[in-house]
Design a protein around this motif. Sequence first.
Motif, PDB file in Angstrom:
ATOM      1  N   ALA A  28     -21.886   7.168 102.663  1.00  0.00           N
ATOM      2  CA  ALA A  28     -22.496   7.581 101.356  1.00  0.00           C
ATOM      3  C   ALA A  28     -23.608   6.528 101.066  1.00  0.00           C
ATOM      4  CB  ALA A  28     -21.563   7.795 100.295  1.00  0.00           C
ATOM      5  N   GLU A  29     -24.797   7.159 100.203  1.00  0.00           N
ATOM      6  CA  GLU A  29     -25.848   6.687  99.659  1.00  0.00           C
ATOM      7  C   GLU A  29     -25.181   5.919  98.527  1.00  0.00           C
ATOM      8  OE1 GLU A  29     -30.055   7.189  97.520  1.00  0.00           O
ATOM      9  OE2 GLU A  29     -28.914   8.838  98.484  1.00  0.00           O
ATOM     10  N   LEU A  30     -25.588   4.591  98.360  1.00  0.00           N
ATOM     11  CA  LEU A  30     -25.083   3.652  97.365  1.00  0.00           C
ATOM     12  C   LEU A  30     -26.179   3.274  96.210  1.00  0.00           C
ATOM     13  CD1 LEU A  30     -22.706   2.114  96.141  1.00  0.00           C
ATOM     14  CD2 LEU A  30     -23.391   0.096  97.746  1.00  0.00           C
ATOM     15  N   VAL A  31     -26.041   3.643  95.011  1.00  0.00           N
ATOM     16  CA  VAL A  31     -27.124   3.180  94.023  1.00  0.00           C
ATOM     17  C   VAL A  31     -26.436   2.734  92.920  1.00  0.00           C
ATOM     18  CG1 VAL A  31     -29.024   4.515  92.578  1.00  0.00           C
ATOM     19  CG2 VAL A  31     -28.628   5.177  94.840  1.00  0.00           C
ATOM     20  N   GLU A  32     -27.276   1.706  92.435  1.00  0.00           N
ATOM     21  CA  GLU A  32     -26.642   1.127  91.032  1.00  0.00           C
ATOM     22  C   GLU A  32     -27.729   1.441  89.901  1.00  0.00           C
ATOM     23  OE1 GLU A  32     -25.480  -3.309  89.400  1.00  0.00           O
ATOM     24  OE2 GLU A  32     -26.920  -3.274  91.079  1.00  0.00           O
ATOM     25  N   PHE A  33     -26.944   1.802  88.673  1.00  0.00           N
ATOM     26  CA  PHE A  33     -27.963   1.753  87.611  1.00  0.00           C
ATOM     27  C   PHE A  33     -27.551   0.925  86.522  1.00  0.00           C
ATOM     28  CE2 PHE A  33     -24.115   4.591  86.742  1.00  0.00           C
ATOM     29  CZ  PHE A  33     -23.912   4.484  85.672  1.00  0.00           C
ATOM     30  N   THR A  34     -28.493   0.750  85.605  1.00  0.00           N
ATOM     31  CA  THR A  34     -28.382  -0.418  84.645  1.00  0.00           C
ATOM     32  C   THR A  34     -29.145  -0.137  83.391  1.00  0.00           C
ATOM     33  OG1 THR A  34     -28.460  -2.687  83.968  1.00  0.00           O
ATOM     34  CG2 THR A  34     -30.377  -1.895  85.583  1.00  0.00           C
ATOM     35  N   ASP A  35     -28.799  -0.618  82.253  1.00  0.00           N
ATOM     36  CA  ASP A  35     -29.495  -0.439  81.095  1.00  0.00           C
ATOM     37  C   ASP A  35     -30.468  -1.648  80.994  1.00  0.00           C
ATOM     38  OD1 ASP A  35     -28.037  -2.315  80.248  1.00  0.00           O
ATOM     39  OD2 ASP A  35     -26.972  -1.368  78.757  1.00  0.00           O
ATOM     40  N   GLY A  36     -30.673  -2.391  81.818  1.00  0.00           N
ATOM     41  CA  GLY A  36     -31.632  -3.292  81.850  1.00  0.00           C
ATOM     42  C   GLY A  36     -31.326  -4.691  80.618  1.00  0.00           C
ATOM     43  N   VAL A  37     -29.980  -4.768  80.191  1.00  0.00           N
ATOM     44  CA  VAL A  37     -29.614  -5.647  79.259  1.00  0.00           C
ATOM     45  C   VAL A  37     -28.880  -6.808  80.228  1.00  0.00           C
ATOM     46  CG1 VAL A  37     -28.306  -6.109  77.382  1.00  0.00           C
ATOM     47  CG2 VAL A  37     -29.591  -4.029  77.389  1.00  0.00           C
ATOM     48  N   ASP A  38     -29.171  -8.256  79.956  1.00  0.00           N
ATOM     49  CA  ASP A  38     -28.295  -9.197  80.689  1.00  0.00           C
ATOM     50  C   ASP A  38     -27.091  -9.065  80.325  1.00  0.00           C
ATOM     51  OD1 ASP A  38     -27.706 -11.207  82.354  1.00  0.00           O
ATOM     52  OD2 ASP A  38     -28.822 -12.751  81.316  1.00  0.00           O
ATOM     53  N   ARG A  39     -26.201  -8.796  81.092  1.00  0.00           N
ATOM     54  CA  ARG A  39     -24.698  -8.757  80.855  1.00  0.00           C
ATOM     55  C   ARG A  39     -23.901  -9.695  81.726  1.00  0.00           C
ATOM     56  NH1 ARG A  39     -23.960  -4.963  76.855  1.00  0.00           N
ATOM     57  NH2 ARG A  39     -25.894  -3.330  76.760  1.00  0.00           N
ATOM     58  N   GLN A  40     -24.432 -10.457  82.069  1.00  0.00           N
ATOM     59  CA  GLN A  40     -23.850 -11.477  83.240  1.00  0.00           C
ATOM     60  C   GLN A  40     -23.332 -12.667  82.485  1.00  0.00           C
ATOM     61  OE1 GLN A  40     -23.672 -10.859  86.539  1.00  0.00           O
ATOM     62  NE2 GLN A  40     -24.354  -8.937  85.780  1.00  0.00           N
ATOM     63  N   GLY A  41     -22.006 -13.222  82.935  1.00  0.00           N
ATOM     64  CA  GLY A  41     -21.497 -14.293  82.495  1.00  0.00           C
ATOM     65  C   GLY A  41     -20.829 -14.146  81.096  1.00  0.00           C
ATOM     66  N   ARG A  42     -20.442 -15.099  80.313  1.00  0.00           N
ATOM     67  CA  ARG A  42     -19.948 -15.216  79.351  1.00  0.00           C
ATOM     68  C   ARG A  42     -20.685 -14.665  78.121  1.00  0.00           C
ATOM     69  NH1 ARG A  42     -17.370 -20.799  77.692  1.00  0.00           N
ATOM     70  NH2 ARG A  42     -16.292 -20.368  79.795  1.00  0.00           N
ATOM     71  N   LYS A  43     -21.879 -14.998  78.108  1.00  0.00           N
ATOM     72  CA  LYS A  43     -22.639 -14.292  77.073  1.00  0.00           C
ATOM     73  C   LYS A  43     -22.920 -12.913  77.062  1.00  0.00           C
ATOM     74  CE  LYS A  43     -27.236 -15.278  74.891  1.00  0.00           C
ATOM     75  NZ  LYS A  43     -28.528 -15.932  75.100  1.00  0.00           N
ATOM     76  N   GLY A  44     -23.016 -12.569  78.320  1.00  0.00           N
ATOM     77  CA  GLY A  44     -23.134 -11.095  78.539  1.00  0.00           C
ATOM     78  C   GLY A  44     -21.754 -10.242  78.392  1.00  0.00           C
ATOM     79  N   TYR A  45     -20.802 -11.035  78.558  1.00  0.00           N
ATOM     80  CA  TYR A  45     -19.340 -10.449  78.222  1.00  0.00           C
ATOM     81  C   TYR A  45     -19.312 -10.146  76.643  1.00  0.00           C
ATOM     82  CZ  TYR A  45     -14.307  -9.966  77.562  1.00  0.00           C
ATOM     83  OH  TYR A  45     -13.078  -9.769  77.452  1.00  0.00           O
ATOM     84  N   PHE A  46     -19.768 -11.070  76.037  1.00  0.00           N
ATOM     85  CA  PHE A  46     -19.478 -10.858  74.485  1.00  0.00           C
ATOM     86  C   PHE A  46     -20.489  -9.884  74.046  1.00  0.00           C
ATOM     87  CE2 PHE A  46     -17.470 -15.091  74.702  1.00  0.00           C
ATOM     88  CZ  PHE A  46     -16.188 -14.721  74.170  1.00  0.00           C
ATOM     89  N   ARG A  47     -21.876 -10.012  74.534  1.00  0.00           N
ATOM     90  CA  ARG A  47     -22.998  -8.790  74.065  1.00  0.00           C
ATOM     91  C   ARG A  47     -22.456  -7.510  74.538  1.00  0.00           C
ATOM     92  NH1 ARG A  47     -27.141 -10.540  77.233  1.00  0.00           N
ATOM     93  NH2 ARG A  47     -27.756 -11.848  75.243  1.00  0.00           N
ATOM     94  N   SER A  48     -21.724  -7.474  75.763  1.00  0.00           N
ATOM     95  CA  SER A  48     -21.224  -5.992  76.097  1.00  0.00           C
ATOM     96  C   SER A  48     -19.861  -5.530  75.111  1.00  0.00           C
ATOM     97  CB  SER A  48     -20.392  -6.231  77.519  1.00  0.00           C
ATOM     98  OG  SER A  48     -21.557  -6.269  78.519  1.00  0.00           O
ATOM     99  N   GLY A  49     -19.096  -6.573  74.639  1.00  0.00           N
ATOM    100  CA  GLY A  49     -18.100  -6.219  73.852  1.00  0.00           C
ATOM    101  C   GLY A  49     -18.706  -5.658  72.305  1.00  0.00           C
ATOM    102  N   LEU A  50     -19.554  -6.555  71.837  1.00  0.00           N
ATOM    103  CA  LEU A  50     -20.315  -6.332  70.548  1.00  0.00           C
ATOM    104  C   LEU A  50     -20.846  -4.874  70.692  1.00  0.00           C
ATOM    105  CD1 LEU A  50     -20.804  -7.202  67.637  1.00  0.00           C
ATOM    106  CD2 LEU A  50     -22.891  -8.429  68.983  1.00  0.00           C
TER     107      LEU A  50
END
Length: 90
Positions: A28-50
């Motif tokens: 199959a074709e594989l495509v990633e989508f994103t909202d453009g917000v940095d959600r990597q690492g610990r800071k990104g984890y908390f940003r996502s939770g918030l």
Amino acid sequence: MSDILCLYYSRSGNTRQTMAEIAKALEAELVEFTDGVDRQGRKGYFRSGLDAMRRSTHPLEKFETAKPLEEYRLVILGSTLSISSSSGEG
């Protein structure tokens, strides 16, 4: 060209790995989508939770597929879980 699309969002990389395996198995074709917000690492984890607690959403960035979505026979959608609800749920 495949008539199956694997479309996914992955914050930590686990969904990316899983969808890559599915796409490979189905050719199959594989495509990633994103909202453009940095959600990597610990800071990104908390940003996502918030964002999840606030039920805050961000518009998706444009993504490209090999052909229009309606021409795929099957679209498989992969997403992360955020605070026990699927991302984007609100």
